[in-house]
Design a protein around this motif. Sequence first.
Motif, PDB file in Angstrom:
ATOM      1  N   LEU A   6      32.730  49.290  43.817  1.00  0.00           N
ATOM      2  CA  LEU A   6      33.034  47.983  44.405  1.00  0.00           C
ATOM      3  C   LEU A   6      34.224  47.229  43.981  1.00  0.00           C
ATOM      4  N   SER A   7      34.285  47.265  42.514  1.00  0.00           N
ATOM      5  CA  SER A   7      35.283  46.822  41.845  1.00  0.00           C
ATOM      6  C   SER A   7      36.784  47.261  42.329  1.00  0.00           C
ATOM      7  N   GLU A   8      36.700  48.598  42.368  1.00  0.00           N
ATOM      8  CA  GLU A   8      37.973  49.210  42.843  1.00  0.00           C
ATOM      9  C   GLU A   8      38.553  48.980  44.273  1.00  0.00           C
ATOM     10  N   ILE A   9      37.286  48.781  45.109  1.00  0.00           N
ATOM     11  CA  ILE A   9      37.865  48.234  46.274  1.00  0.00           C
ATOM     12  C   ILE A   9      38.346  46.895  46.475  1.00  0.00           C
ATOM     13  N   LEU A  10      37.484  45.939  45.789  1.00  0.00           N
ATOM     14  CA  LEU A  10      38.030  44.585  45.612  1.00  0.00           C
ATOM     15  C   LEU A  10      39.619  44.542  45.081  1.00  0.00           C
ATOM     16  N   ASP A  11      39.822  45.449  44.356  1.00  0.00           N
ATOM     17  CA  ASP A  11      41.059  45.243  43.603  1.00  0.00           C
ATOM     18  C   ASP A  11      42.224  45.672  44.684  1.00  0.00           C
ATOM     19  N   GLU A  12      41.735  46.419  45.479  1.00  0.00           N
ATOM     20  CA  GLU A  12      42.758  46.741  46.627  1.00  0.00           C
ATOM     21  C   GLU A  12      42.701  45.772  47.920  1.00  0.00           C
ATOM     22  N   VAL A  13      41.618  45.333  48.227  1.00  0.00           N
ATOM     23  CA  VAL A  13      41.477  44.422  49.516  1.00  0.00           C
ATOM     24  C   VAL A  13      41.876  43.137  49.123  1.00  0.00           C
ATOM     25  N   ILE A  14      41.584  42.314  48.052  1.00  0.00           N
ATOM     26  CA  ILE A  14      41.655  40.966  47.733  1.00  0.00           C
ATOM     27  C   ILE A  14      43.206  40.648  47.899  1.00  0.00           C
ATOM     28  N   PRO A  15      44.126  41.372  47.297  1.00  0.00           N
ATOM     29  CA  PRO A  15      45.478  40.976  47.485  1.00  0.00           C
ATOM     30  C   PRO A  15      46.113  41.050  48.951  1.00  0.00           C
ATOM     31  N   TRP A  16      45.717  41.984  49.604  1.00  0.00           N
ATOM     32  CA  TRP A  16      45.790  42.176  51.304  1.00  0.00           C
ATOM     33  C   TRP A  16      45.308  40.942  51.817  1.00  0.00           C
ATOM     34  N   ILE A  17      43.920  40.522  51.566  1.00  0.00           N
ATOM     35  CA  ILE A  17      43.300  39.226  52.275  1.00  0.00           C
ATOM     36  C   ILE A  17      43.980  38.182  52.055  1.00  0.00           C
ATOM     37  N   ILE A  18      44.475  38.026  50.558  1.00  0.00           N
ATOM     38  CA  ILE A  18      45.308  36.838  50.212  1.00  0.00           C
ATOM     39  C   ILE A  18      46.627  36.460  51.158  1.00  0.00           C
ATOM     40  N   GLU A  19      47.252  37.777  51.091  1.00  0.00           N
ATOM     41  CA  GLU A  19      48.612  37.629  51.774  1.00  0.00           C
ATOM     42  C   GLU A  19      48.102  37.275  53.512  1.00  0.00           C
ATOM     43  N   GLN A  20      47.090  37.887  53.896  1.00  0.00           N
ATOM     44  CA  GLN A  20      46.852  37.651  55.438  1.00  0.00           C
ATOM     45  C   GLN A  20      46.344  36.142  55.454  1.00  0.00           C
ATOM     46  N   THR A  68      23.841  42.749  46.078  1.00  0.00           N
ATOM     47  CA  THR A  68      23.430  41.602  46.867  1.00  0.00           C
ATOM     48  C   THR A  68      24.722  40.735  47.189  1.00  0.00           C
ATOM     49  N   VAL A  69      24.606  39.940  48.282  1.00  0.00           N
ATOM     50  CA  VAL A  69      25.630  39.044  48.811  1.00  0.00           C
ATOM     51  C   VAL A  69      26.087  38.183  47.706  1.00  0.00           C
ATOM     52  N   LEU A  70      25.237  37.609  46.661  1.00  0.00           N
ATOM     53  CA  LEU A  70      25.415  36.828  45.646  1.00  0.00           C
ATOM     54  C   LEU A  70      26.303  37.601  44.552  1.00  0.00           C
ATOM     55  N   GLN A  71      25.818  38.667  44.315  1.00  0.00           N
ATOM     56  CA  GLN A  71      26.682  39.607  43.457  1.00  0.00           C
ATOM     57  C   GLN A  71      28.176  39.703  43.839  1.00  0.00           C
ATOM     58  N   LEU A  72      28.364  40.282  45.104  1.00  0.00           N
ATOM     59  CA  LEU A  72      29.752  40.270  45.921  1.00  0.00           C
ATOM     60  C   LEU A  72      30.301  39.037  45.659  1.00  0.00           C
ATOM     61  N   ALA A  73      29.798  37.952  45.935  1.00  0.00           N
ATOM     62  CA  ALA A  73      30.464  36.478  45.697  1.00  0.00           C
ATOM     63  C   ALA A  73      30.944  36.380  44.589  1.00  0.00           C
ATOM     64  N   GLU A  74      30.214  36.635  43.477  1.00  0.00           N
ATOM     65  CA  GLU A  74      30.655  36.253  42.057  1.00  0.00           C
ATOM     66  C   GLU A  74      31.623  37.115  41.671  1.00  0.00           C
ATOM     67  N   ALA A  75      31.725  38.616  41.969  1.00  0.00           N
ATOM     68  CA  ALA A  75      32.778  39.378  41.851  1.00  0.00           C
ATOM     69  C   ALA A  75      33.953  39.068  42.379  1.00  0.00           C
ATOM     70  N   ILE A  76      34.027  38.555  43.523  1.00  0.00           N
ATOM     71  CA  ILE A  76      35.191  38.183  44.205  1.00  0.00           C
ATOM     72  C   ILE A  76      35.930  36.712  43.627  1.00  0.00           C
ATOM     73  N   TRP A  77      34.991  35.981  43.329  1.00  0.00           N
ATOM     74  CA  TRP A  77      35.178  34.672  42.473  1.00  0.00           C
ATOM     75  C   TRP A  77      35.826  35.060  41.297  1.00  0.00           C
ATOM     76  N   LYS A  78      35.190  35.694  40.197  1.00  0.00           N
ATOM     77  CA  LYS A  78      35.851  36.142  39.100  1.00  0.00           C
ATOM     78  C   LYS A  78      37.259  36.930  39.283  1.00  0.00           C
ATOM     79  N   LYS A  79      37.433  37.555  40.131  1.00  0.00           N
ATOM     80  CA  LYS A  79      38.718  38.444  40.357  1.00  0.00           C
ATOM     81  C   LYS A  79      39.788  37.572  40.666  1.00  0.00           C
ATOM     82  N   ILE A  80      39.478  36.481  41.426  1.00  0.00           N
ATOM     83  CA  ILE A  80      40.609  35.211  41.788  1.00  0.00           C
ATOM     84  C   ILE A  80      40.648  34.328  40.835  1.00  0.00           C
ATOM     85  N   ASN A  81      39.426  33.767  40.348  1.00  0.00           N
ATOM     86  CA  ASN A  81      39.382  32.266  39.437  1.00  0.00           C
ATOM     87  C   ASN A  81      39.098  32.778  38.127  1.00  0.00           C
ATOM     88  N   GLY A  82      39.089  33.989  37.615  1.00  0.00           N
ATOM     89  CA  GLY A  82      38.765  34.321  36.402  1.00  0.00           C
ATOM     90  C   GLY A  82      37.521  33.700  35.582  1.00  0.00           C
TER      91      GLY A  82
END
Length: 339
Positions: free
Chosen positions: A319-333, A267-281
Motif C-alpha cells: 500500500l505504501s508503494e501504491i500511495l507513493d505513485e498515486v498521491i502525486p497524480w491526485i494532487i496534480e488532478q 482499515t479505512v482509518l489506517q488508510l486515512a492515516e497513511a495518506i495523512w502522514k505522506k502529505i502532512n508529515g
Amino acid sequence: MKILVTGSAGFICGYLVDELLSNGHTIVGIDNYSKYGKVEKSYDNHPNYHFVEGDCKNVDLMKDLISDCDAVLAAAAMIGGISYFHTQAYELLAENERITASTFDAAIWAFKNKKLKKMNILSSSMVFESTDIYPSKEEDVRKSPPPISTYGFQKLACEYYCQGAFEQYGLPYTIIRPFNCVGTGEKRALCDEEILSGNVKLAMSHVVPDLVHKVVKGQDPLHILGSGNQIRHYTYAGDLARGIRICIEHPASVNEDFNLSTPESTTVLQLAEAIWKKINGDKPFNYKSDDPFKYDVQKRVPSVEKAKNMLGYSADTKLSEILDEVIPWIIEQVKIGGI
C-alpha cells in the motif's frame, strides 16, 4: 491473441490494455465515454490497438467487433463510488443488465459461428457484499446471502450469465473479481454527485482520491465515512491488470472464477492515516466520522490462494508503494480540477 475489451477507456482498462499490448496481444476496444467523457490513453496510437467509440448495447456492432476475436474481456459497466449505489440504484441494475446481455449475445454468436474461444467477465468484490465467511473463497459466493445493493446483485448476475451461456451453448468463461483497485487515471466521473464532506465539497468516487483530495485541501480534522473500521484490500491497478491478463491467457482459468487481490487487510482509518502522514508529515492526525451510507460494507476479506495455486498469480505491491505513485497524480488532478 486478438481480444475485444469493452469499456476500454475506463480506469482499470487503462492499465489492462497497456498490459495486454505489452504482452503481444492485439486489442479491439469499445467505449462510449459515458463515465469520464473523452479521454486520451497512452496506447491510443499503438499499431495493435483498434478503438471504436460505440455502445456495447448495440448487438450488431458488437458482433462486427467480435467476429475475428479469440477472446472477450467484458469490463463495460456503469460503476462509481458508494454514493453512486444510492443515487443510481435502478440504472446500475437496468443499464448494466442491457450491456451484459448484449455482450453475451454477441459472444454466443461468435462462439457458434466464428472463432471466439472464451468469455472473460470482470465481476466485482461486491458479490461478497452480504457474506459472513472470512476469508471469502471463490466458492463462498454461492454459500452467502445475495448482495443487497443493486450493483452487487447485478455483478452476481454477470456470473450467472457465464453459467447460463456455458450450460446452454457451451461458451467457456472465466470470472474475474478484482478487489479495491487503486491507481492513477481515476478522475471525477460525469455522473458523480457532489456532496459536502466536512468543509470540502467533492464528488464521491472512491476512497483514496477522496481522502487525498480532502487532506490536500487542508481539512483538519479529516472527515471519513463511518467509523473507519471498515476492512478493505487495496490492490494496485498494475497488479490487477497482470492478473486479468493471466486469467485471459491461462488454460487453467477456463470455467473458473478467481479473486484478484492483495492479501493485506487495511482499515479505512489506517488508510486515512497513511495518506495523512505522506502529505502532512508529522502533523498530528485528527479525524471525524461522518454518517455512513447504507451500502458501506464493513468487512471484505478475500482468499487469494486459488489464483496463486492455479495461475501462479499474486498481487504483491504494498500500500505504501501504491500511495507513493498515486498521491502525486491526485494532487496534480486537484490543482487542474480533474478530481
